[in-house]
Design a protein around this motif. Sequence first.
Motif, PDB file in Angstrom:
ATOM      1  N   UNK A   1      55.622  31.700  28.433  1.00  0.00           N
ATOM      2  CA  UNK A   1      56.029  32.039  29.804  1.00  0.00           C
ATOM      3  C   UNK A   1      57.236  32.980  29.787  1.00  0.00           C
ATOM      4  N   UNK A   2      58.171  32.727  28.860  1.00  0.00           N
ATOM      5  CA  UNK A   2      59.356  33.587  28.766  1.00  0.00           C
ATOM      6  C   UNK A   2      59.009  34.953  28.186  1.00  0.00           C
ATOM      7  N   UNK A   3      58.086  34.979  27.220  1.00  0.00           N
ATOM      8  CA  UNK A   3      57.744  36.241  26.546  1.00  0.00           C
ATOM      9  C   UNK A   3      56.814  37.109  27.384  1.00  0.00           C
ATOM     10  N   UNK A   4      55.966  36.473  28.205  1.00  0.00           N
ATOM     11  CA  UNK A   4      54.996  37.196  29.030  1.00  0.00           C
ATOM     12  C   UNK A   4      55.132  36.721  30.477  1.00  0.00           C
ATOM     13  N   UNK A   5      56.160  37.176  31.179  1.00  0.00           N
ATOM     14  CA  UNK A   5      56.380  36.692  32.557  1.00  0.00           C
ATOM     15  C   UNK A   5      55.239  37.096  33.488  1.00  0.00           C
ATOM     16  N   UNK A   6      54.933  36.214  34.388  1.00  0.00           N
ATOM     17  CA  UNK A   6      53.858  36.460  35.344  1.00  0.00           C
ATOM     18  C   UNK A   6      54.352  37.343  36.484  1.00  0.00           C
ATOM     19  N   UNK A   7      53.592  38.368  36.808  1.00  0.00           N
ATOM     20  CA  UNK A   7      53.895  39.268  37.924  1.00  0.00           C
ATOM     21  C   UNK A   7      52.985  38.930  39.098  1.00  0.00           C
ATOM     22  N   UNK A   8      53.245  39.488  40.290  1.00  0.00           N
ATOM     23  CA  UNK A   8      52.396  39.187  41.458  1.00  0.00           C
ATOM     24  C   UNK A   8      50.928  39.565  41.232  1.00  0.00           C
ATOM     25  N   UNK A   9      50.673  40.546  40.392  1.00  0.00           N
ATOM     26  CA  UNK A   9      49.307  41.013  40.161  1.00  0.00           C
ATOM     27  C   UNK A   9      48.666  40.408  38.920  1.00  0.00           C
ATOM     28  N   UNK A  10      49.376  39.563  38.173  1.00  0.00           N
ATOM     29  CA  UNK A  10      48.835  38.955  36.975  1.00  0.00           C
ATOM     30  C   UNK A  10      49.831  38.982  35.835  1.00  0.00           C
ATOM     31  N   UNK A  11      49.392  38.573  34.667  1.00  0.00           N
ATOM     32  CA  UNK A  11      50.239  38.561  33.473  1.00  0.00           C
ATOM     33  C   UNK A  11      49.751  39.633  32.517  1.00  0.00           C
ATOM     34  N   UNK A  12      50.658  40.521  32.110  1.00  0.00           N
ATOM     35  CA  UNK A  12      50.284  41.620  31.221  1.00  0.00           C
ATOM     36  C   UNK A  12      50.394  41.165  29.771  1.00  0.00           C
ATOM     37  N   UNK A  13      49.295  41.319  29.047  1.00  0.00           N
ATOM     38  CA  UNK A  13      49.259  41.006  27.617  1.00  0.00           C
ATOM     39  C   UNK A  13      49.003  42.300  26.848  1.00  0.00           C
ATOM     40  N   UNK A  14      50.043  42.929  26.292  1.00  0.00           N
ATOM     41  CA  UNK A  14      49.802  44.098  25.430  1.00  0.00           C
ATOM     42  C   UNK A  14      49.109  43.640  24.146  1.00  0.00           C
ATOM     43  N   UNK A  15      48.073  44.362  23.755  1.00  0.00           N
ATOM     44  CA  UNK A  15      47.264  43.914  22.623  1.00  0.00           C
ATOM     45  C   UNK A  15      46.799  45.140  21.837  1.00  0.00           C
ATOM     46  N   UNK A  16      47.371  45.318  20.652  1.00  0.00           N
ATOM     47  CA  UNK A  16      46.997  46.462  19.812  1.00  0.00           C
ATOM     48  C   UNK A  16      45.839  46.090  18.890  1.00  0.00           C
TER      49      UNK A  16
END
Length: 270
Positions: free
Chosen positions: A245-260
């Motif tokens: 939760x701390x590393x990937x905070x939730x935004x109003x439009x969803x949670x962004x997961x950068x994935x290479x």
Amino acid sequence: MTTTTWDPAQYLRHAGHRARPFADLLVRVPALPGARPRIADLGCGPGNVTATLAERWPTARITGYDNSQEMLDAAHTGHEGPTPGGGHLDFAHADAAVWVPEESYDLIITNAALQWVPGHLDRFADWTAALTPGGTFAFQVPDNADAPLHALMRDLGTSPRWRSRLADMLRGSDRLHTPGTYLDRLARLGCATDIWQTTYLHVLQGEDAVLDWVKGTGLRPVLTALADDPEARDAFLAEYRDLLRAAYPRAPYGTVLPFRRLFAVAVKGA
């Protein structure tokens, strides 16, 4: 080490995001040499992306291979049989760590599986040797072992509370190689090779969406190790959830997961 138990339903909860890299990989695979191509999908999982191979090559004979019976059961039930273009799709048990093709293939493809196979670089010689002239070996792997998603799991799993139960179950950051290493190995095996990397910004929906994502993949060894102790499992998940939760905070439009991810398409010389 305990054999990891897979959950096809959990894996498929993010099927759209997980399937996109496979589609991007297929775009770069050239025409195959056979009129009725023979294709192997190594590490096919529940078969949902394997089935899309029949859309690109309607007459192909396609076999998906996996070492998880749970995944194979889902693939058999959902996708096996004749394909609309006159081809055929089936599934069989195989472990990529030791699989040696017993016939020639026009395409050997593997999607998000090699990161689970120690020593997979040394398997390339057997796989490319089985390609028909002009055939292709293609793969895609997550290339984000140092991302918070995995680093936090390793840090927690090796902490004093958990290390005795989990340290041996955690995938290290050394399972994959640099793009240049893959290029060199495949080129030395006589393949014209294209290597690239892409970072996706997945916008995930729902509460604790990143935890839900990793429950279908990287967290499976931990869930397997703690399966007989629900209290410990829930305690680990609660600690890991708070870190995510701390590393990937939730935004109003969803949670962004950068994935290479890292991609390779290697075509065997004719």
